[in-house]
Design a protein around this motif. Structure first.
Motif, PDB file in Angstrom:
ATOM      1  N   TYR A   1      -3.771  -5.266 -24.318  1.00 47.94           N
ATOM      2  CA  TYR A   1      -4.288  -5.263 -22.951  1.00 47.94           C
ATOM      3  C   TYR A   1      -5.436  -6.262 -22.959  1.00 47.94           C
ATOM      4  O   TYR A   1      -6.510  -5.968 -23.486  1.00 47.94           O
ATOM      5  N   PRO A   2      -5.244  -7.461 -22.431  1.00 40.57           N
ATOM      6  CA  PRO A   2      -6.159  -8.578 -22.717  1.00 40.57           C
ATOM      7  C   PRO A   2      -7.623  -8.364 -22.365  1.00 40.57           C
ATOM      8  O   PRO A   2      -8.504  -8.836 -23.080  1.00 40.57           O
ATOM      9  N   ASN A   3      -7.890  -7.663 -21.270  1.00 40.77           N
ATOM     10  CA  ASN A   3      -9.288  -7.508 -20.840  1.00 40.77           C
ATOM     11  C   ASN A   3      -9.482  -6.125 -20.245  1.00 40.77           C
ATOM     12  O   ASN A   3      -9.001  -5.834 -19.148  1.00 40.77           O
TER      13      ASN A   3
ATOM     14  N   GLY B   1      -8.782  -5.914 -25.149  1.00 39.97           N
ATOM     15  CA  GLY B   1      -9.701  -7.026 -25.331  1.00 39.97           C
ATOM     16  C   GLY B   1     -10.902  -6.955 -24.416  1.00 39.97           C
ATOM     17  O   GLY B   1     -11.029  -6.066 -23.566  1.00 39.97           O
ATOM     18  N   MET B   2     -11.794  -7.904 -24.613  1.00 37.39           N
ATOM     19  CA  MET B   2     -13.003  -8.002 -23.800  1.00 37.39           C
ATOM     20  C   MET B   2     -13.230  -9.480 -23.504  1.00 37.39           C
ATOM     21  O   MET B   2     -13.270 -10.297 -24.429  1.00 37.39           O
ATOM     22  N   ALA B   3     -13.345  -9.826 -22.230  1.00 39.92           N
ATOM     23  CA  ALA B   3     -13.531 -11.223 -21.839  1.00 39.92           C
ATOM     24  C   ALA B   3     -15.005 -11.590 -21.898  1.00 39.92           C
ATOM     25  O   ALA B   3     -15.827 -10.961 -21.213  1.00 39.92           O
ATOM     26  N   PRO B   4     -15.385 -12.570 -22.704  1.00 43.00           N
ATOM     27  CA  PRO B   4     -16.798 -12.953 -22.797  1.00 43.00           C
ATOM     28  C   PRO B   4     -17.235 -13.762 -21.584  1.00 43.00           C
ATOM     29  O   PRO B   4     -16.470 -14.584 -21.071  1.00 43.00           O
ATOM     30  N   PRO B   5     -18.458 -13.549 -21.101  1.00 39.11           N
ATOM     31  CA  PRO B   5     -18.954 -14.350 -19.979  1.00 39.11           C
ATOM     32  C   PRO B   5     -19.215 -15.786 -20.415  1.00 39.11           C
ATOM     33  O   PRO B   5     -19.661 -16.027 -21.548  1.00 39.11           O
ATOM     34  N   PRO B   6     -18.944 -16.760 -19.561  1.00 41.07           N
ATOM     35  CA  PRO B   6     -19.144 -18.165 -19.913  1.00 41.07           C
ATOM     36  C   PRO B   6     -20.578 -18.497 -20.323  1.00 41.07           C
ATOM     37  O   PRO B   6     -20.810 -19.444 -21.067  1.00 41.07           O
TER      38      PRO B   6
ATOM     39  N   ALA C   1     -10.818  -0.231 -28.458  1.00 41.27           N
ATOM     40  CA  ALA C   1     -11.542  -0.958 -27.409  1.00 41.27           C
ATOM     41  C   ALA C   1     -12.982  -1.226 -27.834  1.00 41.27           C
ATOM     42  O   ALA C   1     -13.908  -0.530 -27.415  1.00 41.27           O
ATOM     43  N   PHE C   2     -13.146  -2.234 -28.675  1.00 44.81           N
ATOM     44  CA  PHE C   2     -14.477  -2.660 -29.098  1.00 44.81           C
ATOM     45  C   PHE C   2     -14.708  -4.120 -28.696  1.00 44.81           C
ATOM     46  O   PHE C   2     -13.762  -4.861 -28.439  1.00 44.81           O
ATOM     47  N   GLY C   3     -15.972  -4.498 -28.689  1.00 45.46           N
ATOM     48  CA  GLY C   3     -16.303  -5.895 -28.404  1.00 45.46           C
ATOM     49  C   GLY C   3     -17.491  -6.063 -27.496  1.00 45.46           C
ATOM     50  O   GLY C   3     -18.225  -7.040 -27.610  1.00 45.46           O
ATOM     51  N   GLY C   4     -17.708  -5.120 -26.581  1.00 53.03           N
ATOM     52  CA  GLY C   4     -18.794  -5.257 -25.624  1.00 53.03           C
ATOM     53  C   GLY C   4     -20.161  -5.340 -26.283  1.00 53.03           C
ATOM     54  O   GLY C   4     -20.979  -6.206 -25.944  1.00 53.03           O
ATOM     55  N   ASN C   5     -20.419  -4.454 -27.237  1.00 51.18           N
ATOM     56  CA  ASN C   5     -21.717  -4.472 -27.909  1.00 51.18           C
ATOM     57  C   ASN C   5     -21.837  -5.630 -28.889  1.00 51.18           C
ATOM     58  O   ASN C   5     -22.940  -6.137 -29.117  1.00 51.18           O
ATOM     59  N   ASP C   6     -20.731  -6.055 -29.447  1.00 52.50           N
ATOM     60  CA  ASP C   6     -20.739  -7.261 -30.278  1.00 52.50           C
ATOM     61  C   ASP C   6     -21.177  -8.461 -29.438  1.00 52.50           C
ATOM     62  O   ASP C   6     -21.984  -9.288 -29.881  1.00 52.50           O
TER      63      ASP C   6
ATOM     64  N   ARG D   1     -14.812 -19.028 -26.405  1.00 50.33           N
ATOM     65  CA  ARG D   1     -13.438 -19.362 -26.825  1.00 50.33           C
ATOM     66  C   ARG D   1     -13.059 -18.602 -28.089  1.00 50.33           C
ATOM     67  O   ARG D   1     -11.981 -18.014 -28.175  1.00 50.33           O
ATOM     68  N   ASP D   2     -13.958 -18.601 -29.079  1.00 49.41           N
ATOM     69  CA  ASP D   2     -13.656 -17.933 -30.346  1.00 49.41           C
ATOM     70  C   ASP D   2     -13.545 -16.423 -30.167  1.00 49.41           C
ATOM     71  O   ASP D   2     -12.684 -15.776 -30.783  1.00 49.41           O
ATOM     72  N   PHE D   3     -14.407 -15.875 -29.317  1.00 53.31           N
ATOM     73  CA  PHE D   3     -14.366 -14.429 -29.096  1.00 53.31           C
ATOM     74  C   PHE D   3     -13.095 -14.023 -28.356  1.00 53.31           C
ATOM     75  O   PHE D   3     -12.442 -13.052 -28.726  1.00 53.31           O
ATOM     76  N   ALA D   4     -12.746 -14.766 -27.330  1.00 49.36           N
ATOM     77  CA  ALA D   4     -11.556 -14.437 -26.542  1.00 49.36           C
ATOM     78  C   ALA D   4     -10.288 -14.499 -27.384  1.00 49.36           C
ATOM     79  O   ALA D   4      -9.317 -13.773 -27.116  1.00 49.36           O
ATOM     80  N   ALA D   5     -10.289 -15.340 -28.399  1.00 45.78           N
ATOM     81  CA  ALA D   5      -9.100 -15.510 -29.237  1.00 45.78           C
ATOM     82  C   ALA D   5      -8.869 -14.341 -30.183  1.00 45.78           C
ATOM     83  O   ALA D   5      -7.767 -14.179 -30.729  1.00 45.78           O
TER      84      ALA D   5
END
Length: 212
Positions: A170-172, A139-144, A102-107, A152-156
């Motif tokens: 687990y998508p988000n 996953g981690m859903a990026p804010p618009p 579960a990484f992505g938030g700090n990125d 889009r690239d991050f969500a993919a």
């Protein structure tokens, strides 16, 4: 999830805790299977007592489902995907059956190029698979507000890597919690105890299926 001096101390303490935590006793039905949660401050339970943090709540829910597990927390506040890659080999012990990555938030907070994040998580999952450890990729859903192309690239990243490695997805991780003030602490980033329970209700069935 930012890496302040206070959280740097938390990071050192958490890394020490990965080594110093005593072994948990076996469950009544026999030796428990091990789930490790590898991530940042959200999975570490920043701002919450240990018994209300994600690893403890996930363990309780999985055992309520009859899975007979121990869940080890391997979350370190401030960690990016690069930091996770640097420590995956020693943070995830060899007896782990399933690892929640579960990484992505700090990125996201640091605006790291999604290609770099993807490459880091790709290597993390690859290392775990090579050791015979099953993976649930959270996953981690990026804010618009970050921009349409970046978002889009991050969500993919997450569905693409889950498909590549045959990992559960687990998508988000923050589904049903992110952006809802009453479910987050004052910083608006880290979930409250109620927020953690909501996260676990969504995540636990995916982990349970992966355990088999």
């Amino acid at each position: 999830m930012a890496n302040t001096p206070e959280r740097s101390f938390t990071r050192r303490a958490a890394l020490a805790g990965l080594v110093l935590l005593p072994a948990a006793p076996a469950l009544a039905q026999g030796k428990p299977r091990i789930v490790t949660v590898l991530g940042d401050s959200i999975t570490a339970g920043l701002g919450l007592p240990r018994n209300l943090a994600l690893p403890s709540v996930l363990e309780a829910e999985l055992n309520r489902m009859g899975k007979g597990v121990r869940v080890r927390g391997a979350g370190v506040s401030g960690d990016t995907s690069a930091a996770g890659l640097a420590r995956v080999d020693f943070s995830v012990q060899s007896d782990t059956n399933v690892c929640v990555v579960a990484f992505g938030g700090n990125d996201l907070l640091q605006g790291i190029d999604p290609k770099k994040t993807s490459a880091n998580i790709d290597r993390i999952v690859g290392k775990l698979k090579a050791r015979g450890i099953k993976v649930v990729l959270a996953g981690m859903a990026p804010p618009p507000a970050l921009g349409r192309s970046y978002a889009r690239d991050f969500a993919a990243i997450f569905p693409t890597l889950a498909k590549k490695h045959g990992a559960a997805l687990y998508p988000n991780l923050l589904a049903g919690v992110g952006g809802i003030p009453r479910l987050n602490q004052r910083d608006g980033i880290h979930p409250t105890a109620e927020g953690v329970r909501i996260i676990v209700r969504g995540l636990a069935p995916v982990v349970a299926r992966t355990l088999g």
